[in-house]
Motif scaffolding. Structure first.
Motif, PDB file in Angstrom:
ATOM      1  N   ARG A  29       0.838  -1.204   0.000  1.00 23.04           N
ATOM      2  CA  ARG A  29       0.000   0.000   0.000  1.00 23.04           C
ATOM      3  C   ARG A  29       0.872   1.253   0.000  1.00 23.04           C
ATOM      4  NH1 ARG A  29      -2.790  -3.527   3.227  1.00 23.04           N
ATOM      5  NH2 ARG A  29      -2.056  -2.657   5.194  1.00 23.04           N
ATOM      6  N   HIS A  30       1.987   1.218   0.722  1.00 21.55           N
ATOM      7  CA  HIS A  30       2.958   2.327   0.748  1.00 21.55           C
ATOM      8  C   HIS A  30       3.494   2.571  -0.668  1.00 21.55           C
ATOM      9  CE1 HIS A  30       6.777   4.386   1.648  1.00 21.55           C
ATOM     10  NE2 HIS A  30       7.413   3.366   1.078  1.00 21.55           N
ATOM     11  N   PHE A  31       3.874   1.515  -1.365  1.00 25.44           N
ATOM     12  CA  PHE A  31       4.391   1.618  -2.727  1.00 25.44           C
ATOM     13  C   PHE A  31       3.331   2.229  -3.647  1.00 25.44           C
ATOM     14  CE2 PHE A  31       5.351  -0.001  -6.952  1.00 25.44           C
ATOM     15  CZ  PHE A  31       6.713   0.251  -7.065  1.00 25.44           C
ATOM     16  N   ALA A  32       2.087   1.781  -3.525  1.00 24.49           N
ATOM     17  CA  ALA A  32       0.990   2.321  -4.339  1.00 24.49           C
ATOM     18  C   ALA A  32       0.757   3.799  -4.017  1.00 24.49           C
ATOM     19  CB  ALA A  32      -0.285   1.514  -4.112  1.00 24.49           C
ATOM     20  N   TYR A  33       0.869   4.166  -2.749  1.00 25.85           N
ATOM     21  CA  TYR A  33       0.682   5.559  -2.325  1.00 25.85           C
ATOM     22  C   TYR A  33       1.685   6.467  -3.031  1.00 25.85           C
ATOM     23  CZ  TYR A  33       0.785   9.726   0.598  1.00 25.85           C
ATOM     24  OH  TYR A  33       0.760  11.032   1.037  1.00 25.85           O
ATOM     25  N   TRP A  34       2.962   6.120  -2.995  1.00 24.45           N
ATOM     26  CA  TRP A  34       3.969   6.954  -3.649  1.00 24.45           C
ATOM     27  C   TRP A  34       3.899   6.827  -5.161  1.00 24.45           C
ATOM     28  CZ3 TRP A  34       5.773  11.088  -1.619  1.00 24.45           C
ATOM     29  CH2 TRP A  34       5.875  11.192  -0.233  1.00 24.45           C
ATOM     30  N   GLY A  35       3.406   5.703  -5.663  1.00 25.01           N
ATOM     31  CA  GLY A  35       3.193   5.555  -7.099  1.00 25.01           C
ATOM     32  C   GLY A  35       2.183   6.567  -7.620  1.00 25.01           C
ATOM     33  N   GLU A  36       1.149   6.842  -6.831  1.00 27.55           N
ATOM     34  CA  GLU A  36       0.169   7.871  -7.199  1.00 27.55           C
ATOM     35  C   GLU A  36       0.841   9.241  -7.279  1.00 27.55           C
ATOM     36  OE1 GLU A  36      -3.142   7.719  -4.509  1.00 27.55           O
ATOM     37  OE2 GLU A  36      -3.498   5.588  -4.942  1.00 27.55           O
ATOM     38  N   HIS A  37       1.732   9.536  -6.329  1.00 25.48           N
ATOM     39  CA  HIS A  37       2.444  10.823  -6.346  1.00 25.48           C
ATOM     40  C   HIS A  37       3.403  10.896  -7.532  1.00 25.48           C
ATOM     41  CE1 HIS A  37       0.845  12.703  -2.773  1.00 25.48           C
ATOM     42  NE2 HIS A  37       0.887  11.516  -2.189  1.00 25.48           N
ATOM     43  N   PRO A  77       0.566   4.761   4.225  1.00 20.83           N
ATOM     44  CA  PRO A  77       0.267   3.557   5.010  1.00 20.83           C
ATOM     45  C   PRO A  77       1.421   3.090   5.890  1.00 20.83           C
ATOM     46  CG  PRO A  77      -0.597   3.333   2.801  1.00 20.83           C
ATOM     47  CD  PRO A  77       0.242   4.590   2.806  1.00 20.83           C
ATOM     48  N   ALA A  78       2.662   3.313   5.480  1.00 18.26           N
ATOM     49  CA  ALA A  78       3.799   2.908   6.309  1.00 18.26           C
ATOM     50  C   ALA A  78       3.816   3.667   7.634  1.00 18.26           C
ATOM     51  CB  ALA A  78       5.111   3.126   5.554  1.00 18.26           C
ATOM     52  N   VAL A  79       3.384   4.915   7.604  1.00 24.34           N
ATOM     53  CA  VAL A  79       3.316   5.730   8.827  1.00 24.34           C
ATOM     54  C   VAL A  79       2.056   5.394   9.603  1.00 24.34           C
ATOM     55  CG1 VAL A  79       3.113   8.092   9.708  1.00 24.34           C
ATOM     56  CG2 VAL A  79       4.703   7.589   7.834  1.00 24.34           C
TER      57      VAL A  79
END
Length: 97
Positions: A29-37, A77-79
């Motif tokens: 989910r963390h990877f997907a979050y930064w992928g959106e950015h 999500p990592a935080v």
């Protein structure tokens, strides 16, 4: 806009090698979050970094100021799920291709 280095420091030094299934799902989910950015143009690059002391996460992204940079990390999500925390450093004179 200012460029910032985001350093995700995991909760344990061997985290990259000892993740539980739940932690692995969080990191996806963390990877997907930064992928959106990355797709939005806010982030330039993100990657795990292999360092002898332990793997950590790197992201280079733009924000209006340090507060806005910090705000980018709050919903990560990592935080949110407690697997790591960020150190945020301003890049003073970046040269970007």
């Amino acid at each position: 806009m200012t460029w910032y280095l985001f350093r995700l420091i995991p909760k344990r030094t061997d985290f990259a090698y000892t993740m539980t299934d739940e932690e692995q799902a969080t990191m996806e989910r963390h990877f997907a979050y930064w992928g959106e950015h990355l797709e939005q143009g806010t982030a330039l690059i993100f990657s795990p970094v292999a360092e002898p002391a332990g793997v950590w996460g790197l992201c280079i992204a733009q924000a209006e100021d340090h507060d806005a940079a910090h705000a980018l990390t709050v919903p990560d999500p990592a935080v949110v799920e407690g697997v790591g925390h960020y150190e945020i450093l301003e890049l003073l004179s970046p040269v970007v291709r």
